[in-house]
Design a protein around this motif. Structure first.
Motif, PDB file in Angstrom:
ATOM      1  N   VAL A  19       0.846  -1.330   0.133  1.00 33.97           N
ATOM      2  CA  VAL A  19       0.107   0.129   0.143  1.00 33.97           C
ATOM      3  C   VAL A  19       0.894   1.196  -0.068  1.00 33.97           C
ATOM      4  O   VAL A  19       0.706   2.334  -0.682  1.00 33.97           O
ATOM      5  N   SER A  23       0.882   3.768  -3.147  1.00 31.68           N
ATOM      6  CA  SER A  23       0.554   5.250  -3.071  1.00 31.68           C
ATOM      7  C   SER A  23       1.435   6.277  -3.515  1.00 31.68           C
ATOM      8  O   SER A  23       1.230   7.196  -4.194  1.00 31.68           O
ATOM      9  N   ASN A  46      -4.470   1.920  -3.293  1.00 30.39           N
ATOM     10  CA  ASN A  46      -4.466   1.409  -2.061  1.00 30.39           C
ATOM     11  C   ASN A  46      -5.544   0.378  -1.743  1.00 30.39           C
ATOM     12  O   ASN A  46      -4.905  -0.906  -1.484  1.00 30.39           O
ATOM     13  N   SER A  80      -2.542   1.537  10.660  1.00 29.62           N
ATOM     14  CA  SER A  80      -2.856   2.565   9.974  1.00 29.62           C
ATOM     15  C   SER A  80      -3.088   4.006  10.510  1.00 29.62           C
ATOM     16  O   SER A  80      -3.592   4.862  10.411  1.00 29.62           O
TER      17      SER A  80
END
Length: 142
Positions: A19, A23, A46, A80
């Motif tokens: 991810v 990105s 993502n 995250s």
């Protein structure tokens, strides 16, 4: 079956790595095209690469695949939180993001079955019995 925390850490790292790299690459490509970087292409990138990461994770797990993937999803979601701590994502958006993580997990986990099927129990070829251990049969009672 106990949780294999090393495998969970490995798989969270795989998904996070894919991810993050995707990105960054998407932002660089968009900027090189002279366009403004917006949340939509980054989010789609993502989602796609997160799904690929979960497919890899599911392919590596094989046993109790969706239990493992759910633990990886929770780990990814918790990692995250750094976006909230850095002020990049509001807390309610981060909390709702768990639904997207679950969607990535479900689609990636389903894709993993295309690459690696569910392991089958091996039956002894010579016995021909429904119960190869012999318990409950006349042969096993000697």
């Amino acid at each position: 079956m106990p949780i294999r925390w090393i495998a969970v850490a490995r798989d969270v790292s795989i998904v996070v790595g894919l991810v993050m790299v995707s990105s960054f690459a998407a932002a660089q490509i968009i900027q090189a095209m002279g366009e403004e970087v917006t949340a939509l292409p980054i989010g789609l990138s993502n989602f796609f690469w997160g799904m690929v990461g979960f497919a890899i994770s599911g392919s590596l797990a094989r046993v109790q695949r969706f239990k493992h993937l759910l633990i990886v999803a929770v780990g990814l979601w918790l990692v995250s939180f750094v976006n909230v701590a850095m002020g990049l994502t509001p807390l309610p958006i981060w909390a709702a993001g768990f639904l997207l993580v679950l969607a990535m997990m479900g689609l990636g986990g389903a894709l993993s079955y295309l690459f690696v099927g569910t392991p089958q129990l091996v039956q002894p070829a010579s016995s021909g019995q429904a119960n190869p251990s012999g318990e409950g049969s006349e042969e096993g009672k000697s």
